[in-house]
Design an enzyme around this catalytic site. Structure first.
Site, PDB file in Angstrom:
ATOM      1  N   CYS A  21     -27.100 -27.281 -12.001  1.00  0.00           N
ATOM      2  CA  CYS A  21     -27.796 -26.609 -11.684  1.00  0.00           C
ATOM      3  C   CYS A  21     -26.841 -24.888 -11.246  1.00  0.00           C
ATOM      4  CB  CYS A  21     -28.836 -26.899 -10.371  1.00  0.00           C
ATOM      5  SG  CYS A  21     -26.985 -26.701  -8.423  1.00  0.00           S
ATOM      6  N   ASP A 443     -33.484   7.586 -39.244  1.00  0.00           N
ATOM      7  CA  ASP A 443     -32.476   8.208 -40.062  1.00  0.00           C
ATOM      8  C   ASP A 443     -33.190   8.197 -41.410  1.00  0.00           C
ATOM      9  OD1 ASP A 443     -29.812   9.141 -41.493  1.00  0.00           O
ATOM     10  OD2 ASP A 443     -29.555   7.142 -42.324  1.00  0.00           O
TER      11      ASP A 443
END
Length: 753
Positions: A21, A443
């Site tokens: 857990c 770009d």
């Protein structure tokens, strides 16, 4: 004064066993963090810990620290060849043991549950039969919980196993008391079934159904949960299975089969139709189409020939290929993809770090609430049986498993699906960044455009030789040229000729600054810069070419102008859709390039980008990113070259084209493997869906406990139902995450598999 000492850290991965857990996760991280200079990130779903530590702290010391916390630890085994199901022997054996335990527990528990819940089926001494069946379940069936609870007790810690173990022990112990001392052992005893605990009528009730139901539901839940978690890693295993086991190497005209581990850079190997390319390489002989869908998500086969680069894991769809290996082992693109996906799954989102912090104190708080509940009920004069029942229900229902699984399962499913779609993320921080970006700096060359010269338009004179014939003759004469324009025209002519050989050129000559000329099939052919004396159809094409920043060349055959060929760095087809999709997602596109003003404006105009920054150096691009961030924008940068690396690193999120340089990819948070910018919109959508899934998981995990724990405390929740609800909470979280495995990008995309 001396310089400040440089702190060097080492990263070590550990395989952690025994975690059940989020409380376990928090404990392991806390114990490792107590070592000087050590930080650790533990993943419940993968059972792995990524530990950053000083060189003087050895892995053995880390392992010893984890073991002192009550868990097992080991260095991950090196990759081994596995069977197609991907299971190692140890893993398969462990799964078999868990399955066998679940099967036996089910066979013993079901009769107890049926008899306890159906009063009409209860016969004389039915309770003693239930006791005989329940005892093995409470001891052997729940043994893993008892062992881990005792181990935690020795280390002064409490986890979900502590809650389950105490719940089973309390239910079974109360039932033993009721049978032997409380009058429940009477042969004619009947016990009604109610969903809400009720007070006894002079005879103590037995809770054997809780004693068997709790371990049954938890074991079943964990078994299904483990299978579901395994499903979230299916994409990663499928990547690993793309690697070839053997390869046919050709040396001195002969062919021999060798293990893939013996393949070296420079070896020439054979790839027959239908086979996978063994490793990254360059085609030495042959031509074919290769299917990259399993590696990059690209659905359309890619044509390759001598000199073409091929990627390991791609499938040869056509002819025989001889490939020269250029990278092997961990240096291949497939290995890098697998490594990036694995590393991404080790991280944590901010929300999960909060959940882990809560889980660290959750179990002690639950134990305190259980004791408080027991004391309150007894102090209020309630029946002891009702007090014990409420206490057991609190212990059983309060499970922090869902908290621990909320992020890892979603992240594993999302990164695996992203890899299938050609989108690699470095971790949850990159997903969070993708979700929040509102500006993307693009770009031009190699990102929005193809990055190399190619023929964009051919305009032929009406009534002349015709477009195809002019292209064939121009391509033939340009075979003698080394100029980029000439190579682009020749390559285009070869593609247009459908594989037919171009005719030879004779009397070839190049006129510097003007073009080339020669004789093809006895006819004089010239490919020159256009002059003022052009037919009207060709003269009209010149302004269009200039506006699009293309270079026009004139083709003359037998002294007559026949066609105008426009050559340029063409916009990728996907760029149009990508920019439009980004706008729909609320992301503003900005073009920044080192290219000249004219081509930059032309590309931006074609794509509908309003903000253009041309002639930008790498430093200028980085400054632009900083300026946008100062304006309050959350900026992503996408690029493919060394000149983009600084901007990529400085942005809120760096995105590299997979076809770009290693420097750009290394500086980025996200890599588009296919080199297709259209995948960026898919990445943003996937990030938003993933973070939304994680939020839903965490809301459910917190909300479940906020509702069920108070119900259990006031006696409105049967322990058996509490166990079922607790298991269901974890399964719901994992099931919600698994939906990401089949997530589809924009419906008009066709690259999904």
């Amino acid at each position: 004064m001396g310089a400040e000492p440089v702190t060097v850290s080492v990263t070590t991965d550990l395989a952690i066993g025994g975690m059940t857990c989020a409380a376990c996760v928090k404990r392991v991280e806390k114990k490792l963090g107590k070592l000087d200079g050590v930080t650790a990130t533990v993943n419940l779903a993968t059972g792995r810990a990524r530990v950053s530590h000083p060189p003087q702290i050895s892995p053995e010391e880390l392992i010893e620290t984890v073991e002192k916390a009550g868990y097992t630890a080991a260095l991950p085994e090196p990759p081994r060849r596995r069977e197609p199901d991907g299971d190692g022997e140890g893993e398969a054996q462990g799964a078999k043991q868990e399955r066998d335990r679940l099967v036996v527990t089910t066979l013993l528990a079901v009769p107890v549950l049926v008899l306890s819940m159906a009063p009409g089926l209860q016969f004389r001494n039915w309770q003693w039969l239930c006791f005989v069946l329940a005892a093995p379940v409470a001891v052997w069936g729940a043994w893993p919980f008892h062992v881990r609870a005792v181990r935690g007790l020795r280390h002064s810690t409490a986890t979900m196993d502590t809650l389950v173990s105490l719940g089973v022990a309390a239910s079974f112990s109360w039932s033993v008391y009721a049978l032997f001392l409380g009058g429940a052992g009477d042969p004619g005893m009947r016990m009604p079934f109610t969903l809400v605990p009720s007070a006894s009528d002079g005879v103590a009730h037995i809770y054997l159904e809780a004693a068997v139901g709790v371990p049954l539901f938890v074991l079943a839940g964990r078994f299904l949960e483990a299978r579901a978690r395994r499903g979230t890693g299916a994409a990663l295993r499928s990547l690993a299975q793309l690697a070839a086991k053997e390869v046919a190497v050709r040396e001195d005209g002969s062919e021999r089969l060798i293990p893939i581990e013996e393949l070296s850079v420079g070896h020439v190997f054979v790839v027959r139709p239908g086979e996978r390319v063994a490793t990254d390489g360059e085609v030495a002989e042959g031509s074919s189409a290769v299917d990259l869908s399993l590696v990059t998500g690209e659905t359309e086969p890619v044509e390759v020939g001598p000199g073409s680069a091929v990627v390991g894991g791609a499938v040869n769809s056509g002819g025989l290929l001889l490939v020269r290996a250029t990278a092997v082992g961990a240096d291949t693109q497939l290995a890098r993809i697998t490594r990036l996906v694995t590393e991404a799954q080790a991280g944590k989102a901010r929300a999960q770090r909060l959940a882990d912090s809560v889980a660290g104190v959750f179990v002690p708080v639950v134990l305190a609430l259980a004791v408080t509940t027991l004391g309150f009920w007894l102090g209020a004069g309630a029946d002891p049986q009702a007090a014990v029942t409420a206490c057991v229900a609190v212990l059983v229902v309060a499970c922090p498993c869902a908290l621990g699984l909320a992020t890892p399962t979603a992240l594993m499913a999302a990164t695996g699906r992203g890899a299938q779609l050609g989108v690699l993320v470095t971790g949850p921080q990159a997903l969070e960044g993708l979700q929040h970006i509102d500006t993307v700096v693009l770009d031009k060359t190699g990102t929005l455009t193809s990055g190399h010269m190619s023929v964009a338009q051919v305009t032929s004179v009406p009534g002349g030789l015709g477009r195809d014939e002019v292209v064939r003759l121009a391509g033939a004469v340009e075979q003698g040229s080394e100029h980029p324009l000439g190579r682009a025209i020749t390559a285009y002519a070869r593609r247009e000729s459908a594989g037919r050989r171009l005719p030879d050129v004779s009397a070839f000559s190049a006129v510097p600054g003007h073009g080339v000329l020669g004789r093809v099939e006895g006819r004089p052919v010239e490919v020159l810069a256009p002059n003022d004396e052009l037919p009207a159809a060709l003269a009209d094409a010149l302004p269009v070419a200039a506006a699009a920043a293309r270079t026009p060349v004139l083709v003359r055959v037998d002294g007559a102008a026949e066609a105008l060929i426009e050559v340029g760095d063409v916009v990728r087809p996907g760029s149009y859709r990508a920019v439009e999709q980004l706008r729909r997602l609320g992301v503003r596109p900005v073009l920044a390039t080192g290219d000249q003003e004219a081509p930059a404006v032309a590309v931006a105009s074609a794509l509908g980008i309003d903000e253009v920054h041309a002639r930008r150096t790498p430093e200028d691009k980085a400054d632009l990113v900083g300026d946008l961030q100062e304006q309050g924008c959350r900026v992503a940068v996408i690029g493919d070259g060394v000149n983009d690396a600084a901007a990529l690193a400085g942005a809120d999120l760096g995105i590299a084209m997979g076809s770009g340089t290693d420097v750009a990819i290394g500086a980025a948070d996200v890599t588009l493997v296919r080199g297709d910018i259209e995948a960026l919109a898919d990445a943003v959508r996937l990030a938003r869906r993933t973070l939304g899934t994680i939020r839903v998981n965490l809301v459910w995990a917190f909300g479940y406990n906020l509702v069920t724990v108070p119900l259990a405390m006031v006696g409105l929740l049967n322990p058996m139902l509490a166990a079922a609800a607790m298991s269901a909470s974890s399964l719901l979280v994992v099931g919600n995450s698994l939906r990401l495995r089949v997530w589809q990008p924009n419906p008009d995309r066709r690259h999904t598999r």
